[in-house]
Scaffold this motif. Structure first.
Motif, PDB file in Angstrom:
ATOM      1  N   SER A 106     -63.771   1.158 -35.104  1.00 38.08           N
ATOM      2  CA  SER A 106     -63.946   2.381 -34.124  1.00 38.08           C
ATOM      3  C   SER A 106     -62.957   2.939 -33.785  1.00 38.08           C
ATOM      4  CB  SER A 106     -64.796   1.702 -32.903  1.00 38.08           C
ATOM      5  OG  SER A 106     -66.030   0.847 -33.394  1.00 38.08           O
ATOM      6  N   ARG A 107     -61.691   2.298 -33.145  1.00 36.92           N
ATOM      7  CA  ARG A 107     -60.621   3.026 -32.884  1.00 36.92           C
ATOM      8  C   ARG A 107     -60.242   3.874 -33.787  1.00 36.92           C
ATOM      9  NH1 ARG A 107     -55.072   1.753 -32.868  1.00 36.92           N
ATOM     10  NH2 ARG A 107     -53.754   2.700 -31.111  1.00 36.92           N
ATOM     11  N   ASN A 112     -58.614   9.211 -36.240  1.00 36.72           N
ATOM     12  CA  ASN A 112     -58.431   9.857 -37.334  1.00 36.72           C
ATOM     13  C   ASN A 112     -59.437  10.790 -37.862  1.00 36.72           C
ATOM     14  OD1 ASN A 112     -56.075   8.164 -37.347  1.00 36.72           O
ATOM     15  ND2 ASN A 112     -56.801   6.948 -39.328  1.00 36.72           N
ATOM     16  N   LEU A 113     -60.546  10.424 -37.415  1.00 31.36           N
ATOM     17  CA  LEU A 113     -61.746  11.277 -38.028  1.00 31.36           C
ATOM     18  C   LEU A 113     -62.359  12.062 -37.009  1.00 31.36           C
ATOM     19  CD1 LEU A 113     -63.780  12.132 -39.955  1.00 31.36           C
ATOM     20  CD2 LEU A 113     -65.198  10.108 -39.829  1.00 31.36           C
ATOM     21  N   THR A 114     -62.736  11.331 -35.876  1.00 33.88           N
ATOM     22  CA  THR A 114     -63.369  12.242 -34.810  1.00 33.88           C
ATOM     23  C   THR A 114     -62.237  13.042 -34.032  1.00 33.88           C
ATOM     24  OG1 THR A 114     -64.749  10.296 -34.418  1.00 33.88           O
ATOM     25  CG2 THR A 114     -64.603  11.651 -32.755  1.00 33.88           C
ATOM     26  N   GLY A 115     -61.185  12.566 -34.086  1.00 35.28           N
ATOM     27  CA  GLY A 115     -60.108  13.286 -33.369  1.00 35.28           C
ATOM     28  C   GLY A 115     -60.018  14.731 -34.095  1.00 35.28           C
ATOM     29  N   THR A 116     -60.197  14.651 -35.489  1.00 39.16           N
ATOM     30  CA  THR A 116     -60.018  15.786 -36.419  1.00 39.16           C
ATOM     31  C   THR A 116     -61.129  16.735 -36.203  1.00 39.16           C
ATOM     32  OG1 THR A 116     -58.629  14.572 -38.032  1.00 39.16           O
ATOM     33  CG2 THR A 116     -59.668  16.481 -38.784  1.00 39.16           C
ATOM     34  N   PHE A 117     -62.153  16.173 -36.444  1.00 38.81           N
ATOM     35  CA  PHE A 117     -63.625  16.954 -36.001  1.00 38.81           C
ATOM     36  C   PHE A 117     -63.568  17.503 -34.617  1.00 38.81           C
ATOM     37  CE2 PHE A 117     -67.507  16.235 -33.676  1.00 38.81           C
ATOM     38  CZ  PHE A 117     -68.148  17.026 -34.133  1.00 38.81           C
TER      39      PHE A 117
END
Length: 259
Positions: A106-107, A112-117
């Motif tokens: 999850s971290r 990496n992904l949710t931060g980019t989104f």
């Protein structure tokens, strides 16, 4: 050169090995630079080093409110946002999937992904207010294949590819271009030092000897490509993926004596 004169760039993970290279280069090219990150001391020091046209903003890329505050701070300081570089990222300690903790999974995906989104989501209106701009998401060659013991990181970088293409389709008519750079093994602490909880660094598993270009990459190698993709020279490029790995993915090169 002043390719980015009167333009404003927000770089996440702006105090790291690649991030600080990007920040310095944009500043040298005339841009206003907002350094986003969670290391307040290093971020403030980098902004002080660069002086005028550079600011630091505390940015937790997993928090939408933090993103909103960072974009507001950027527009307040410089009047507009023209370029977003989604550079922030973390790696997981190498471990097989069956031994990977869900909290680790999850971290890694959160950053990496949710931060980019979230970066694309929150920055898009600001880029639209600026009458267009560019987003570059920093992926990885691990997002182009499988790598044993790095499932969370690999999955996050594969997903960034689809997110980039979708964003490019949605934002193209607003003159906002979205592209991805996939670095290989770059000589920064990110790959030369073990991740938290790891005994070995990623670089320990990759000798550059069989690469077509037999050396580790340097942050400047990535930075030069990034500057091109976010400049007017790349005005007809969107939804594209650029690999910069010295030939890592090509397969092993023949030794010089066998060539």
């Amino acid at each position: 050169m002043n390719r980015f004169h009167d333009q404003t760039v927000l770089v996440t993970g702006g105090t790291g090995g690649q991030g600080s290279s990007h920040v310095r280069a944009y500043h040298q090219e005339g841009a206003n630079v907002m350094i986003g990150g969670i290391d307040t001391e290093r971020g403030a020091a980098l902004a002080d080093e660069l002086g005028t046209r550079a600011h630091f903003t505390d940015l937790d890329v997993t928090d939408e409110n933090s993103w909103s505050a960072a974009v507001r701070a950027t527009e307040s300081a410089f009047g507009a946002l023209n370029v977003l570089v989604n550079n922030a990222g973390v790696q997981n300690p190498p471990v097989p999937i069956e031994n990977t903790e869900q909290a680790t999974w999850s971290r890694i995906l959160d950053i990496n992904l949710t931060g980019t989104f979230l970066g694309i989501k929150v920055a898009a209106p600001a880029l639209r207010r600026a009458k267009g701009g560019a987003v570059v998401n920093i992926g990885s060659t691990m997002g182009l294949g499988g790598t044993a013991h790095y499932a969370p990181y690999v999955a996050s970088k594969w997903a960034v590819r689809g997110l980039t293409r979708t964003a490019a389709l949605e934002l193209g008519r607003d003159r906002i271009r979205v592209n991805t750079i996939h670095p290989g093994v770059i000589a920064t602490p990110f790959i030369q030092e073990p991740a938290a909880g790891a005994a070995a660094a990623i670089a320990d598993f990759y000798s550059p000897e069989p690469f077509a270009i037999p050396r580790l990459g340097e942050p400047a190698d990535v930075t030069r490509l990034l500057l091109f993709l976010t400049s007017s020279d790349a005005s007809f490029i969107t939804g594209a993926e650029y690999v910069i790995d010295g030939g890592l993915l090509l397969g092993p090169a023949l030794p010089a004596e066998a060539a």
